[in-house]
Scaffold this active site. Structure first.
Site, PDB file in Angstrom:
ATOM      1  N   ARG A   1      59.095  22.769  26.463  1.00  0.00           N
ATOM      2  CA  ARG A   1      58.930  21.537  27.263  1.00  0.00           C
ATOM      3  C   ARG A   1      59.436  21.705  28.696  1.00  0.00           C
ATOM      4  NH1 ARG A   1      56.566  20.745  23.177  1.00  0.00           N
ATOM      5  NH2 ARG A   1      56.885  19.074  21.663  1.00  0.00           N
TER       6      ARG A   1
ATOM      7  N   SER B   1      56.758  11.455  22.284  1.00  0.00           N
ATOM      8  CA  SER B   1      58.174  11.692  21.970  1.00  0.00           C
ATOM      9  C   SER B   1      59.004  11.349  23.201  1.00  0.00           C
ATOM     10  CB  SER B   1      58.413  13.156  21.625  1.00  0.00           C
ATOM     11  OG  SER B   1      57.596  13.539  20.567  1.00  0.00           O
TER      12      SER B   1
ATOM     13  N   GLU C   1      62.419  13.119  27.547  1.00  0.00           N
ATOM     14  CA  GLU C   1      61.317  14.046  27.853  1.00  0.00           C
ATOM     15  C   GLU C   1      60.442  13.591  29.022  1.00  0.00           C
ATOM     16  OE1 GLU C   1      58.765  15.929  24.687  1.00  0.00           O
ATOM     17  OE2 GLU C   1      57.199  14.931  25.822  1.00  0.00           O
TER      18      GLU C   1
HETATM   19  P1  FAD Z   1      51.333  12.305  33.651  1.00  0.00           P
HETATM   20  O1  FAD Z   1      52.094  11.425  32.755  1.00  0.00           O
HETATM   21  O2  FAD Z   1      50.336  11.699  34.552  1.00  0.00           O
HETATM   22  O3  FAD Z   1      52.355  13.163  34.518  1.00  0.00           O
HETATM   23  C1  FAD Z   1      53.506  13.711  33.937  1.00  0.00           C
HETATM   24  C2  FAD Z   1      54.281  14.454  35.027  1.00  0.00           C
HETATM   25  O4  FAD Z   1      53.543  15.590  35.452  1.00  0.00           O
HETATM   26  C3  FAD Z   1      54.491  13.615  36.273  1.00  0.00           C
HETATM   27  O5  FAD Z   1      55.754  13.939  36.825  1.00  0.00           O
HETATM   28  C4  FAD Z   1      53.391  14.069  37.203  1.00  0.00           C
HETATM   29  O6  FAD Z   1      53.703  13.937  38.578  1.00  0.00           O
HETATM   30  C5  FAD Z   1      53.240  15.512  36.847  1.00  0.00           C
HETATM   31  N1  FAD Z   1      51.863  15.971  37.039  1.00  0.00           N
HETATM   32  C6  FAD Z   1      50.770  15.545  36.379  1.00  0.00           C
HETATM   33  N2  FAD Z   1      49.686  16.203  36.803  1.00  0.00           N
HETATM   34  C7  FAD Z   1      50.097  17.032  37.778  1.00  0.00           C
HETATM   35  C8  FAD Z   1      49.429  17.970  38.617  1.00  0.00           C
HETATM   36  N3  FAD Z   1      48.112  18.173  38.538  1.00  0.00           N
HETATM   37  N4  FAD Z   1      50.172  18.666  39.521  1.00  0.00           N
HETATM   38  C9  FAD Z   1      51.505  18.471  39.610  1.00  0.00           C
HETATM   39  N5  FAD Z   1      52.187  17.599  38.852  1.00  0.00           N
HETATM   40  C10 FAD Z   1      51.490  16.891  37.942  1.00  0.00           C
HETATM   41  N6  FAD Z   1      53.233  16.298  24.811  1.00  0.00           N
HETATM   42  C11 FAD Z   1      53.321  17.493  24.177  1.00  0.00           C
HETATM   43  O7  FAD Z   1      53.759  18.483  24.777  1.00  0.00           O
HETATM   44  N7  FAD Z   1      52.929  17.624  22.887  1.00  0.00           N
HETATM   45  C12 FAD Z   1      52.433  16.582  22.180  1.00  0.00           C
HETATM   46  O8  FAD Z   1      52.073  16.752  21.028  1.00  0.00           O
HETATM   47  C13 FAD Z   1      52.333  15.314  22.811  1.00  0.00           C
HETATM   48  N8  FAD Z   1      51.875  14.233  22.134  1.00  0.00           N
HETATM   49  C14 FAD Z   1      51.821  13.015  22.748  1.00  0.00           C
HETATM   50  C15 FAD Z   1      51.356  11.914  22.029  1.00  0.00           C
HETATM   51  C16 FAD Z   1      51.273  10.659  22.616  1.00  0.00           C
HETATM   52  C17 FAD Z   1      50.773   9.492  21.817  1.00  0.00           C
HETATM   53  C18 FAD Z   1      51.652  10.508  23.977  1.00  0.00           C
HETATM   54  C19 FAD Z   1      51.533   9.173  24.649  1.00  0.00           C
HETATM   55  C20 FAD Z   1      52.116  11.591  24.702  1.00  0.00           C
HETATM   56  C21 FAD Z   1      52.222  12.858  24.093  1.00  0.00           C
HETATM   57  N9  FAD Z   1      52.691  13.996  24.781  1.00  0.00           N
HETATM   58  C22 FAD Z   1      52.755  15.212  24.156  1.00  0.00           C
HETATM   59  C23 FAD Z   1      53.135  13.888  26.178  1.00  0.00           C
HETATM   60  C24 FAD Z   1      51.960  13.986  27.202  1.00  0.00           C
HETATM   61  O9  FAD Z   1      50.742  13.707  26.591  1.00  0.00           O
HETATM   62  C25 FAD Z   1      51.873  15.363  27.843  1.00  0.00           C
HETATM   63  O10 FAD Z   1      53.081  15.672  28.506  1.00  0.00           O
HETATM   64  C26 FAD Z   1      50.737  15.464  28.849  1.00  0.00           C
HETATM   65  O11 FAD Z   1      50.601  16.792  29.303  1.00  0.00           O
HETATM   66  C27 FAD Z   1      50.924  14.531  30.056  1.00  0.00           C
HETATM   67  O12 FAD Z   1      49.703  14.505  30.793  1.00  0.00           O
HETATM   68  P2  FAD Z   1      49.388  13.371  31.834  1.00  0.00           P
HETATM   69  O13 FAD Z   1      48.160  13.787  32.567  1.00  0.00           O
HETATM   70  O14 FAD Z   1      49.335  12.057  31.178  1.00  0.00           O
HETATM   71  O15 FAD Z   1      50.653  13.476  32.795  1.00  0.00           O
HETATM   72  P1  NAP Z   2      57.267  16.775  12.491  1.00  0.00           P
HETATM   73  O1  NAP Z   2      56.144  17.569  11.940  1.00  0.00           O
HETATM   74  O2  NAP Z   2      57.732  15.563  11.778  1.00  0.00           O
HETATM   75  O3  NAP Z   2      58.512  17.738  12.750  1.00  0.00           O
HETATM   76  C1  NAP Z   2      59.727  17.198  13.223  1.00  0.00           C
HETATM   77  C2  NAP Z   2      60.364  18.162  14.183  1.00  0.00           C
HETATM   78  O4  NAP Z   2      60.657  19.353  13.508  1.00  0.00           O
HETATM   79  C3  NAP Z   2      59.481  18.499  15.345  1.00  0.00           C
HETATM   80  O5  NAP Z   2      60.109  18.020  16.491  1.00  0.00           O
HETATM   81  C4  NAP Z   2      59.350  20.000  15.330  1.00  0.00           C
HETATM   82  O6  NAP Z   2      59.686  20.630  16.540  1.00  0.00           O
HETATM   83  C5  NAP Z   2      60.330  20.465  14.303  1.00  0.00           C
HETATM   84  N1  NAP Z   2      59.702  21.510  13.459  1.00  0.00           N
HETATM   85  C6  NAP Z   2      58.967  21.302  12.354  1.00  0.00           C
HETATM   86  N2  NAP Z   2      58.620  22.481  11.823  1.00  0.00           N
HETATM   87  C7  NAP Z   2      59.103  23.437  12.605  1.00  0.00           C
HETATM   88  C8  NAP Z   2      59.066  24.847  12.565  1.00  0.00           C
HETATM   89  N3  NAP Z   2      58.429  25.512  11.604  1.00  0.00           N
HETATM   90  N4  NAP Z   2      59.669  25.517  13.542  1.00  0.00           N
HETATM   91  C9  NAP Z   2      60.301  24.878  14.512  1.00  0.00           C
HETATM   92  N5  NAP Z   2      60.374  23.531  14.604  1.00  0.00           N
HETATM   93  C10 NAP Z   2      59.786  22.825  13.655  1.00  0.00           C
HETATM   94  O7  NAP Z   2      56.915  16.387  14.012  1.00  0.00           O
HETATM   95  P2  NAP Z   2      56.017  15.205  14.596  1.00  0.00           P
HETATM   96  O8  NAP Z   2      56.866  14.284  15.308  1.00  0.00           O
HETATM   97  O9  NAP Z   2      55.052  14.710  13.563  1.00  0.00           O
HETATM   98  O10 NAP Z   2      55.179  16.007  15.700  1.00  0.00           O
HETATM   99  C11 NAP Z   2      54.248  16.989  15.312  1.00  0.00           C
HETATM  100  C12 NAP Z   2      54.052  17.971  16.447  1.00  0.00           C
HETATM  101  O11 NAP Z   2      53.467  17.310  17.574  1.00  0.00           O
HETATM  102  C13 NAP Z   2      55.343  18.577  16.959  1.00  0.00           C
HETATM  103  O12 NAP Z   2      55.086  19.922  17.322  1.00  0.00           O
HETATM  104  C14 NAP Z   2      55.684  17.753  18.156  1.00  0.00           C
HETATM  105  O13 NAP Z   2      56.408  18.492  19.128  1.00  0.00           O
HETATM  106  C15 NAP Z   2      54.316  17.374  18.696  1.00  0.00           C
HETATM  107  N6  NAP Z   2      54.367  16.069  19.371  1.00  0.00           N
HETATM  108  C16 NAP Z   2      54.897  15.994  20.606  1.00  0.00           C
HETATM  109  C17 NAP Z   2      54.950  14.781  21.278  1.00  0.00           C
HETATM  110  C18 NAP Z   2      55.470  14.692  22.669  1.00  0.00           C
HETATM  111  O14 NAP Z   2      55.318  13.659  23.303  1.00  0.00           O
HETATM  112  N7  NAP Z   2      56.081  15.724  23.182  1.00  0.00           N
HETATM  113  C19 NAP Z   2      54.478  13.641  20.663  1.00  0.00           C
HETATM  114  C20 NAP Z   2      53.976  13.739  19.386  1.00  0.00           C
HETATM  115  C21 NAP Z   2      53.924  14.964  18.738  1.00  0.00           C
HETATM  116  P3  NAP Z   2      58.642  20.792  17.766  1.00  0.00           P
HETATM  117  O15 NAP Z   2      58.574  19.441  18.399  1.00  0.00           O
HETATM  118  O16 NAP Z   2      59.343  21.778  18.650  1.00  0.00           O
HETATM  119  O17 NAP Z   2      57.349  21.268  17.232  1.00  0.00           O
END
Ligand code: FAD
Ligand code: NAP
Length: 342
Positions: free
Chosen positions: A167, A238, A337
């Protein structure tokens, strides 16, 4: 000259998935590199802060934004190199991430299937090195192309120079607010190499053959069950990163909570923030008083929800209440995050 169509006092509520009410002093949508450069020049002349906006799915707007919001609408994709077994493709920052994931699978290009259904745009993917179900962007990212605001030039950074980590990336540190990502280059395989070791994914696939398409569909099904769709229940995914603690802290916690999930990583031991929140009683929380209109999702406490569409300050107040209770109970500090503005 490209004429900038600046809008004033624009509501950002439709442009952030938490649906927080906030206004931008100025907003401009740019659909070319020329327009982007002009918008940046304008902000420098007027001494305005900038916010580059993608899908708004990873931000918390804690106040009105006093500067210029640049909505990056650069579109398109092109093949840079194609071989029998792999393809390198450049994708513009303004493309929707999940649309591109589907497109790549339709072409028979593999590597993005575990990253299905992540909201937001392509240009934001490197910012936090998006990851899910055992795969991170870093495994397919070849390079990032963008506009370096300080240098006033376009630049290309190889993946190794992007300092991608859990991240995290250089775009949150040295290049924060000074590099506008305009495109990413992805190296995708034409040979299926499914990554199915993530427990929830493995369970969902059961005895299905893990083709890339099956993996993508399984990820979509699990996500649909566990995560609220922002257009019906506002959220930013998250809200906290998984904390990485040292060995001593891990052992202390494991002795007290033998069932605690944990994974060894290079810099220590990764804990599941969602589990810590759940243990502290936050799963399915419904806010009252100052926190009314807010809550946490009943399937995943890590997802703060904003059904009341209340202000970002209140969302942060809930986040503080959560981090304090987790700190008291476990002695672990959680980090937010999404990027907080204001
Ligand atoms: P924004 O929210 O518009 O921007 C986020 C940040 O990045 C801001 O600071 C912005 O200025 C900067 N930014 C955006 N675009 C640019 C650019 N082109 N150049 C420079 N800076 C920029 N994230 C995960 O990693 N894994 C997941 O599984 C995941 N699941 C999600 C599920 C849900 C339901 C939601 C709501 C979010 C989830 N996220 C997840 C978080 C999010 O979707 C990601 O971080 C995504 O990449 C954000 O994209 P965005 O275009 O909406 O960014
Ligand atoms: P989950 O499957 O309930 O797992 C809970 C947590 O355990 C996760 O945070 C995951 O870490 C960790 N985990 C599970 N198995 C693992 C393994 N084998 N090795 C290392 N870490 C492990 O998680 P969930 O909330 O449903 O999300 C599913 C996946 O989608 C995750 O990878 C999560 O990161 C991603 N997600 C991200 C966002 C976001 O906004 N960033 C939102 C929704 C979902 P990791 O998070 O490092 O995988």
């Amino acid at each position: 000259d490209v004429f900038l169509k600046l809008q004033q006092a624009v509501s950002l509520q439709p442009f952030n998935t938490l649906a927080v009410p906030a206004r931008a002093r100025y907003l401009v949508a740019v659909d070319s590199l020329g327009a982007l450069q002009e918008a940046v020049d304008y902000s420098r002349q007027q001494d305005l802060e900038r916010m580059v906006l993608g899908g708004g799915s990873n931000i918390v707007l804690a106040s009105d934004f006093p500067g210029l919001v640049i909505q990056l609408n650069l579109r398109g994709s092109e093949i840079l190199e194609e071989r029998a077994d792999a393809v390198t493709v450049q994708v513009a920052a303004g493309e929707n991430w999940d649309d591109f994931v589907r497109f790549s699978l339709d072409q028979g290009w593999y590597g993005l299937e575990n990253l299905s259904a992540i909201p937001g745009n392509v240009g934001a993917a490197p910012i936090q090195n998006i990851g899910a179900y055992g795969v991170e962007l870093s495994s397919v990212l070849k390079a990032v192309v963008g506009y370096d605001i300080e240098a006033g030039t376009m630049r290309r950074l190889e993946s190794e120079a992007c300092e991608l980590a859990y991240r995290d990336s250089i775009f949150k540190h040295t290049l924060k607010d000074r590099f506008v990502i305009t495109a990413v280059e992805l190296r995708l395989s034409k040979i299926a190499q499914p990554e199915t070791s993530y427990p929830a994914l493995m369970a969902e696939l059961a005895d299905e053959t893990p083709t890339p398409e099956a993996v993508a569909q399984a990820v979509r099904r699990v996500r649909a069950r566990k995560l609220p769709a922002p257009d019906t229940l506002p959220n930013a995914g998250s809200f906290f990163k998984n904390p990485i603690v040292d060995q001593a802290c891990y052992e202390r916690l494991r002795n007290a909570h033998p069932a605690m999930p944990a994974w060894p990583v290079a810099s220590g031991v990764k804990l599941a923030a969602g589990w810590l929140l759940e243990q502290a009683g936050w799963k399915g929380y419904r806010g009252e008083g100052d926190l009314s209109g807010l809550g946490t999702y009943h399937e995943q406490a890590l997802v703060l929800i904003n059904p009341g569409r209340v202000a970002g300050q209140q969302v942060l107040a809930l986040a503080r209440a959560i981090t304090e209770s987790v700190s008291e109970r476990f002695g672990v500090e959680l980090d937010i995050e999404p990027r907080v503005y204001g």
